[in-house]
Design a protein around this motif. Structure first.
Motif, PDB file in Angstrom:
ATOM      1  N   LEU A   1       0.852  -1.192   0.000  1.00  0.00           N
ATOM      2  CA  LEU A   1       0.000   0.000   0.000  1.00  0.00           C
ATOM      3  C   LEU A   1       0.885   1.238   0.000  1.00  0.00           C
ATOM      4  O   LEU A   1       1.583   1.510   0.988  1.00  0.00           O
ATOM      5  CB  LEU A   1      -0.912  -0.012   1.243  1.00  0.00           C
ATOM      6  CG  LEU A   1      -1.670   1.288   1.556  1.00  0.00           C
ATOM      7  CD1 LEU A   1      -2.616   1.683   0.416  1.00  0.00           C
ATOM      8  CD2 LEU A   1      -2.460   1.144   2.863  1.00  0.00           C
TER       9      LEU A   1
ATOM     10  N   ALA B   1      -6.243   6.320   4.338  1.00  0.00           N
ATOM     11  CA  ALA B   1      -5.445   5.137   3.985  1.00  0.00           C
ATOM     12  C   ALA B   1      -5.291   4.222   5.200  1.00  0.00           C
ATOM     13  O   ALA B   1      -5.069   3.011   5.055  1.00  0.00           O
ATOM     14  CB  ALA B   1      -4.086   5.557   3.442  1.00  0.00           C
TER      15      ALA B   1
ATOM     16  N   ALA C   1      -5.785   0.279   5.074  1.00  0.00           N
ATOM     17  CA  ALA C   1      -4.805  -0.688   5.598  1.00  0.00           C
ATOM     18  C   ALA C   1      -5.480  -1.628   6.591  1.00  0.00           C
ATOM     19  O   ALA C   1      -5.292  -2.854   6.541  1.00  0.00           O
ATOM     20  CB  ALA C   1      -3.650   0.054   6.266  1.00  0.00           C
TER      21      ALA C   1
ATOM     22  N   VAL D   1       0.025  -6.677   4.684  1.00  0.00           N
ATOM     23  CA  VAL D   1       0.074  -5.337   4.103  1.00  0.00           C
ATOM     24  C   VAL D   1       1.405  -4.656   4.427  1.00  0.00           C
ATOM     25  O   VAL D   1       1.770  -4.511   5.590  1.00  0.00           O
ATOM     26  CB  VAL D   1      -1.098  -4.475   4.636  1.00  0.00           C
ATOM     27  CG1 VAL D   1      -1.092  -3.099   3.976  1.00  0.00           C
ATOM     28  CG2 VAL D   1      -2.428  -5.180   4.379  1.00  0.00           C
TER      29      VAL D   1
END
Ligand code: CTP
Length: 400
Positions: A10, A21, A25, A35
């Motif tokens: 990411l 974000a 996540a 991630v």
């Protein structure tokens, strides 16, 4: 495709939407993905590495030379191990760099070095988004295979109302699943799925409908998308939100559903998971029907066409059978009468609820006489089983 066990890199670039974000996540981790986050220098002005380290339980990359980061060992490590690279939010500046093939920081470097699919979730001011330079960069990136999710219209941090909001987290996750499944076993196929109830109007305020929630059809549509198919979802009114990356066509009556399904004739498969009403009122009152002194109201219902029997031009046709008794006999009769490749028989009178539930217990009967009594499973799992059959049926027909 399921995100479980997938390595998602990411990348977060410097937009005020960077705070969102963190939710992306978190939801990726909840979906079972591993991630790895890369923050650009500008993103670090808005959010901290600690936020993402806490959510992902993994080191966060902030610069090329950080001795604690994966990238310090080998600058292309993340690029090589990524199953997908997601940039959310993707600023105009970051996308300009990607379009130009620049690699002057860990995120752009990873983007240049990776062969994993790229998903971009742009977020910026409306004027920046509309600028011909940004539009040209977006075209370049999509032509190279990047998948775009959003931006959405709405109120922007600048106070402007326009295009530029980061897509919703659910849409971003759906785009990542789509990207992961792009080379799936339904790649190049068109799958038409119907879902939900229909509504037959009685007067301007009343309808005759049924209890179908649409969950089964939506699950099939999403699963087909995540296996590489182009999906047309013909849906009656439901409370479900419009799935990302699917051509959704809303209808009300059975006649509308029939016309809409027939318009997709030529598709590889039709899966009728909808519960189209079998009857409609003979007349639709132009004004609201008033209650008079009578104790009863009689409504004459006319039979609707059977969509599955009426439509043609689909290589594979599958249906559902909602039965409250003689499940297998009734389902087999429908399989034959409607000319189906297979039918998913649902006992709607059992102890466990079917309508609105996330679980389903079914038996699949096929045209070759096969009977597959499946255990109780989620509608998402069942969608996968149904699509396995579609893939097998298509392969079988193409072999002939
Ligand atoms: N179906 C259809 N057109 C209709 C009604 C049903 O194409 N007008 C489809 C459904 O989407 C499902 C299958 O036919 O895939 C069986 O639907 P079901 O409601 O179980 O049965 P019906 O054929 O309507 O028969 P009955 O109501 O008499 O059980």
């Amino acid at each position: 495709m399921s995100l479980k066990g997938k390595h998602i890199v990411l990348g977060v670039s410097g937009s005020i939407a960077a705070y969102k974000a963190a939710d992306v996540a978190s939801k990726l981790v909840q979906a079972g993905a591993q991630v790895s986050v890369i923050l650009t220098a500008a993103a670090q002005q808005f959010v901290t590495p600690l936020t993402f380290r806490s959510l992902t339980h993994r080191p966060v990359v902030t610069n090329w030379f950080d001795p604690g980061s994966d990238l310090s060992i080998q600058h292309v490590t993340l690029a090589e191990t990524a199953d997908a690279l997601l940039v959310a939010p993707a600023t105009a500046d970051l996308m300009a760099k990607l379009a130009a093939g620049m690699a002057d920081d860990p995120l752009t470097g990873t983007a240049l070095a990776t062969q994993a699919p790229l998903v971009l979730a742009p977020a910026m001011d409306a004027h920046m988004y509309e600028h011909p330079a940004t539009q040209a960069n977006l075209r370049t990136l999509t032509e190279r295979g990047a998948l775009l999710v959003g931006p959405e219209p709405g109120r922007l941090a600048s106070g402007l109302i326009g295009m530029g909001r980061l897509a919703a987290t659910e849409a971003i996750l759906a785009a990542v699943s789509t990207a992961l499944g792009r080379s799936g076993d339904l790649k190049g196929r068109t799958v038409v799925v119907s879902a939900g109830p229909t509504e037959e109007p009685l007067d301007p305020v009343r309808v005759i409908t049924n209890r179908s929630s649409g969950k089964m059809g939506y699950a099939i549509a999403e699963a087909a998308r995540d296996r590489g198919a182009r999906v047309v979802l013909v849906t009656g009114p439901t409370a479900l939100s419009k799935p990302w990356g699917i051509d959704v066509r809303g209808v009300h009556t059975t006649a509308e559903m029939l016309a809409c399904v027939q318009a997709s004739s030529g598709a590889d498969a039709l899966i009728m998971a909808a519960a189209p009403g079998d009857f409609r009122p003979e007349t639709v009152a132009p004004d609201k029907i008033k209650k008079g002194p009578e104790a009863t109201l009689t409504i004459t219902l006319l039979k609707n066409p059977d969509i599955l029997s009426a439509v043609s031009g689909f290589t594979v046709k599958a249906g559902f059978a909602a039965e409250s008794r003689d499940l297998l006999d009734n389902a087999r009769a429908k399989l034959t009468a409607k000319g189906l490749d297979f039918i998913v028989a649902n006992d709607v009178a059992g102890d466990e609820p079917v309508f609105g539930s996330d679980l389903n217990k079914v038996t699949v009967l096929d045209a070759g006489g096969g009977v597959d009594d499946l255990p109780r499973m989620t509608k998402a799992e069942l969608a996968g089983r149904i699509l396995d059959r579609v893939v097998a049926a298509l392969a079988g027909k193409e072999r002939v």
